[in-house]
Write an enzyme that holds these catalytic residues in place. Sequence first.
Site, PDB file in Angstrom:
ATOM      1  N   LYS A 171       0.850  -1.207   0.000  1.00  9.99           N
ATOM      2  CA  LYS A 171       0.000   0.000   0.000  1.00  9.99           C
ATOM      3  C   LYS A 171       0.881   1.251   0.000  1.00  9.99           C
ATOM      4  O   LYS A 171       2.088   1.163   0.282  1.00  9.99           O
ATOM      5  CB  LYS A 171      -0.911  -0.016   1.225  1.00  9.99           C
ATOM      6  CG  LYS A 171      -0.177   0.053   2.558  1.00  9.99           C
ATOM      7  CD  LYS A 171      -1.122  -0.207   3.729  1.00  9.99           C
ATOM      8  CE  LYS A 171      -0.381  -0.187   5.055  1.00  9.99           C
ATOM      9  NZ  LYS A 171      -1.231  -0.686   6.171  1.00  9.99           N
ATOM     10  N   TYR A 176      18.911  29.248   7.991  1.00  5.67           N
ATOM     11  CA  TYR A 176      17.732  29.953   8.501  1.00  5.67           C
ATOM     12  C   TYR A 176      17.708  29.984  10.023  1.00  5.67           C
ATOM     13  O   TYR A 176      17.985  28.979  10.680  1.00  5.67           O
ATOM     14  CB  TYR A 176      16.454  29.257   8.020  1.00  5.67           C
ATOM     15  CG  TYR A 176      16.159  29.476   6.560  1.00  5.67           C
ATOM     16  CD1 TYR A 176      15.858  30.754   6.083  1.00  5.67           C
ATOM     17  CD2 TYR A 176      16.173  28.415   5.670  1.00  5.67           C
ATOM     18  CE1 TYR A 176      15.575  30.953   4.740  1.00  5.67           C
ATOM     19  CE2 TYR A 176      15.884  28.604   4.330  1.00  5.67           C
ATOM     20  CZ  TYR A 176      15.583  29.883   3.864  1.00  5.67           C
ATOM     21  OH  TYR A 176      15.302  30.070   2.547  1.00  5.67           O
TER      22      TYR A 176
END
Length: 357
Positions: free
Chosen positions: A34, A254
């Site tokens: 899946k 950042y």
Amino acid sequence: MARPLVAHINLSALRHNYRLARQLHGGRALAVVKANAYGHGAVPCAQALSDEADGFAVACIEEALQLRQAGITAPILLLEGIFSPDELPLVSVHDLWLVVHHELQYQWLAAYHTDYRFTVWLKMNSGMNRVGFFPADYAEKYHQLTALPQVKKVVLMTHFARADEPDSSASAEQLARFQAICAQLPAERSACNSAAVLGVPAAHGDWARPGIMLYGSNPFEQTLENTAALQPVMSLRSEVIAVRDLPAGEPIGYGARFVTDAPTRVGVVACGYADGYPRVVSTGTPVWVAGQRSRIIGRVSMDMLTIDLTPVPQAQVGSAVELWGEHININEIAAAAGTISYELLCNVKRARFVWQA
Ligand SMILES: *Cc1c(COP(=O)(O)O)cnc(C)c1O
């Protein structure tokens, strides 16, 4: 030239892990593919297993049809069954097996008249309280299903909530509820996901449903005797694309989340959170570069992350990096991100996929 981020998929490791699951469990095993085979590519993974897998399991009919269209003829189980009755004609045309976990799904099936004979996996809620029939209602539902002319066979199934916690008694309690009812029903049984295949031998039955272990990831926090034999299937690899020497006291990236405390050689790697690498990990998360372990420093950005090359003098632009795979256990990254390997694997995107036979 292309961006160097590659998800390398080792299909012989996948076959090895499938054989291990089947051998540990005994009986037969549906390979759970899946969610695009947990991010590894459902079609190439199913094709690699098609010689030996007893069948496959997917979440929904769209995933099953993708496999059928690729020529997979083995049984395919729909783990959530159908979401509406108009799926039933396709289920029969493509000869899919379906879970029945809810009264409505039973009614849709009972009302659908056809010469086709469905194979149904009847799900018991033995304690997870997500889907399935309560133990008290289970035997009656079994008899109702077997009485339907459009039902050929019913397999008994349940699913564990805590099989990945070897010290918990929860699986034994679920198993006792499942087995108490099943003892009166003459049908095949299936209870085991990967963690139960590896760690709950009492639950082994006619059919296993291994998922994560096929992809080589240990479902437990600790290494068990039989998890050491798992082979990682995905290696997420990239390269160093820039190198910079910084003196002490310089911020990186950042938010200036990392400030050098000594002269530091910084490598920039082409991989970021837009590729599925978790942004949440902090400085110190391991990375493999130029043949040795080092660490991430500073914040992960969208397309890049920064690593410490101070202890890796041989590293330069173009040096090979592994984010997880053969050298860096994905469970280490998952722990650093506060999640599980399943989520990281399912989230890989934008990388070039290379499937190696
Ligand atoms: C996804 C799933 C599995 C496979 O679980 P793993 O933990 O990946 O082995 C097995 N059974 C059911 C019902 C599932 O939904």
